[in-house]
Design an enzyme around this catalytic site. Structure first.
Site, PDB file in Angstrom:
ATOM      1  N   SER A 101      -0.469 -11.716   4.006  1.00  0.00           N
ATOM      2  CA  SER A 101       0.804 -10.516   4.261  1.00  0.00           C
ATOM      3  C   SER A 101       0.636 -10.130   5.417  1.00  0.00           C
ATOM      4  O   SER A 101      -0.077  -9.588   6.264  1.00  0.00           O
ATOM      5  CB  SER A 101       0.477  -9.303   3.415  1.00  0.00           C
ATOM      6  OG  SER A 101       1.264  -8.124   3.556  1.00  0.00           O
ATOM      7  N   HIS A 121       3.357 -13.866   3.200  1.00  0.00           N
ATOM      8  CA  HIS A 121       4.276 -12.892   2.099  1.00  0.00           C
ATOM      9  C   HIS A 121       4.628 -11.700   3.388  1.00  0.00           C
ATOM     10  O   HIS A 121       4.052 -11.284   4.225  1.00  0.00           O
ATOM     11  CB  HIS A 121       2.728 -11.953   1.689  1.00  0.00           C
ATOM     12  CG  HIS A 121       3.211 -11.316   0.591  1.00  0.00           C
ATOM     13  ND1 HIS A 121       3.872 -11.410  -0.650  1.00  0.00           N
ATOM     14  CD2 HIS A 121       3.309  -9.586   0.726  1.00  0.00           C
ATOM     15  CE1 HIS A 121       4.140 -10.184  -1.231  1.00  0.00           C
ATOM     16  NE2 HIS A 121       3.916  -9.333  -0.471  1.00  0.00           N
ATOM     17  N   ASP A 131       6.436  -8.022   3.333  1.00  0.00           N
ATOM     18  CA  ASP A 131       6.717  -6.830   2.820  1.00  0.00           C
ATOM     19  C   ASP A 131       7.949  -6.006   3.307  1.00  0.00           C
ATOM     20  O   ASP A 131       7.839  -5.680   4.489  1.00  0.00           O
ATOM     21  CB  ASP A 131       5.515  -5.904   2.954  1.00  0.00           C
ATOM     22  CG  ASP A 131       4.537  -6.469   2.052  1.00  0.00           C
ATOM     23  OD1 ASP A 131       4.579  -6.714   0.690  1.00  0.00           O
ATOM     24  OD2 ASP A 131       3.538  -6.767   2.422  1.00  0.00           O
ATOM     25  N   MET A 172      10.060  -2.659   3.093  1.00  0.00           N
ATOM     26  CA  MET A 172       9.822  -1.103   2.558  1.00  0.00           C
ATOM     27  C   MET A 172      11.494  -0.641   2.839  1.00  0.00           C
ATOM     28  O   MET A 172      11.481  -0.449   4.117  1.00  0.00           O
ATOM     29  CB  MET A 172       8.528  -0.602   2.663  1.00  0.00           C
ATOM     30  CG  MET A 172       7.624  -1.463   2.317  1.00  0.00           C
ATOM     31  SD  MET A 172       5.734  -0.374   2.861  1.00  0.00           S
ATOM     32  CE  MET A 172       4.737  -1.737   2.517  1.00  0.00           C
ATOM     33  N   HIS A 203       8.817  -9.651  -0.448  1.00  0.00           N
ATOM     34  CA  HIS A 203       8.417  -8.821  -1.289  1.00  0.00           C
ATOM     35  C   HIS A 203       9.427  -7.504  -1.167  1.00  0.00           C
ATOM     36  O   HIS A 203       8.958  -6.945  -0.273  1.00  0.00           O
ATOM     37  CB  HIS A 203       6.904  -8.384  -1.491  1.00  0.00           C
ATOM     38  CG  HIS A 203       6.471  -7.446  -2.330  1.00  0.00           C
ATOM     39  ND1 HIS A 203       5.228  -6.937  -2.158  1.00  0.00           N
ATOM     40  CD2 HIS A 203       7.237  -6.786  -3.506  1.00  0.00           C
ATOM     41  CE1 HIS A 203       5.158  -5.926  -3.149  1.00  0.00           C
ATOM     42  NE2 HIS A 203       6.183  -5.915  -3.876  1.00  0.00           N
ATOM     43  N   MET A 252      10.142  -3.967  -1.634  1.00  0.00           N
ATOM     44  CA  MET A 252      10.142  -2.654  -2.010  1.00  0.00           C
ATOM     45  C   MET A 252      11.261  -1.971  -1.890  1.00  0.00           C
ATOM     46  O   MET A 252      11.336  -1.180  -0.989  1.00  0.00           O
ATOM     47  CB  MET A 252       8.782  -2.326  -1.665  1.00  0.00           C
ATOM     48  CG  MET A 252       7.406  -2.814  -2.350  1.00  0.00           C
ATOM     49  SD  MET A 252       6.162  -2.585  -1.194  1.00  0.00           S
ATOM     50  CE  MET A 252       6.271  -4.109  -0.220  1.00  0.00           C
ATOM     51  N   MET A 285       1.223  -5.928  -9.185  1.00  0.00           N
ATOM     52  CA  MET A 285       0.669  -5.067  -8.089  1.00  0.00           C
ATOM     53  C   MET A 285      -0.697  -4.656  -8.636  1.00  0.00           C
ATOM     54  O   MET A 285      -0.764  -4.039  -9.778  1.00  0.00           O
ATOM     55  CB  MET A 285       1.429  -4.047  -7.762  1.00  0.00           C
ATOM     56  CG  MET A 285       3.084  -4.294  -7.113  1.00  0.00           C
ATOM     57  SD  MET A 285       2.631  -5.258  -5.586  1.00  0.00           S
ATOM     58  CE  MET A 285       1.728  -4.010  -4.529  1.00  0.00           C
ATOM     59  N   ASP A 339      -1.309  -8.457  -5.697  1.00  0.00           N
ATOM     60  CA  ASP A 339      -1.026  -8.177  -4.300  1.00  0.00           C
ATOM     61  C   ASP A 339      -1.613  -6.690  -4.184  1.00  0.00           C
ATOM     62  O   ASP A 339      -1.119  -5.772  -5.019  1.00  0.00           O
ATOM     63  CB  ASP A 339       0.385  -7.875  -3.933  1.00  0.00           C
ATOM     64  CG  ASP A 339       0.908  -7.508  -2.594  1.00  0.00           C
ATOM     65  OD1 ASP A 339       0.161  -7.243  -1.892  1.00  0.00           O
ATOM     66  OD2 ASP A 339       2.120  -7.395  -2.371  1.00  0.00           O
TER      67      ASP A 339
END
Ligand code: DX5
Ligand code: ZN
Length: 213
Positions: free
Chosen positions: A9, A33, A35, A37, A64, A66, A136, A170
């Site tokens: 990540s 990966h 992320d 957000m 991913h 979020m 998660m 994760d």
């Protein structure tokens, strides 16, 4: 059991030289990966689709999200940016099937994720339409948190229900906790701090791989 995959990540990497950081791990990794957000579904914000587009990696990008209620145009941004797979959160979407179907229509891999306190029952109806489930193992939002072992019964049940499905974990993954998740049935391992927090990233990835035998 499907193939084991390691997904460093980049949340814990130095983003000012992200392509260089990726170069150090990609030889030993299966995915990168990323992320995303939004400051709403989780308090922090991270990078956007434009940033993802500038990533140069020889391995596929596992995005991913979020993100609260991602719209089609927002998802399309990541598809056009070169995402290999997009993961949405069950808790973030009123009708996750809408986003899942949009992603599938664009012919990329799709996944649904649940937070540590969300029951597996919430996503059972999507198991036949997704390529992967992300369980998660920390509260989403931050790197460097402690692995929540209480999420493992969900991994075990999911593996029992879906022997061939990619099951990703994760949060707080290191050689020790990866072993626990692997024993429970996970096959895709995201790790931030335990890889980019180390000087020798390649060695850190190999350490995780060693614990999965
Ligand atoms: C947390 C992110 C993770 C994060 C994991 O919300 O989804 O991908 O990068 O970081 P570590 O491996 O440090 O727990
Ligand atoms: Zn993540």
């Amino acid at each position: 059991m499907p193939k084991i995959k390691i997904a460093p990540s980049i949340l814990s990497a130095d983003l000012s030289k992200v392509n260089q950081e990726i170069k150090e791990v990609e030889k030993y990794s299966d995915l990168i990966h990323v992320d995303i957000m939004d400051g709403i579904f989780v308090p922090p914000t991270t990078v956007d689709a434009k940033f993802v587009k500038a990533i140069k990696a020889r391995v596929p990008l596992d995005v991913h999200l979020m993100v609260h209620e991602p719209a089609d145009s927002y998802l399309k941004g990541f598809i056009d940016a070169g995402a290999y797979s997009i993961t949405i959160h069950e808790e973030a979407c009123k009708d996750p099937a809408r986003q899942i179907n949009f992603i599938k229509k664009n012919r990329i891999k799709t996944a649904i994720s649940i937070k540590p306190k969300t029951s597996l029952d919430k996503i059972k109806k999507y198991l036949d339409i997704v390529d992967m489930v992300l369980i998660m193992t920390v509260e989403p939002g931050w790197a460097g948190q402690k692995f929540i072992e209480e999420a493992m019964p969900k991994v075990r049940e999911l593996r029992r229900l879906k022997p061939k499905l990619d099951i990703e974990v994760d949060g707080g993954i290191n050689p020790y906790t990866a072993g626990i998740a692997f024993e429970s049935g996970a096959n895709v391992f995201v790790a931030g701090t335990s890889i980019f927090g180390k000087k020798d990233r390649a060695a850190a990835v190999k350490e995780i791989l060693k614990s999965l035998k």
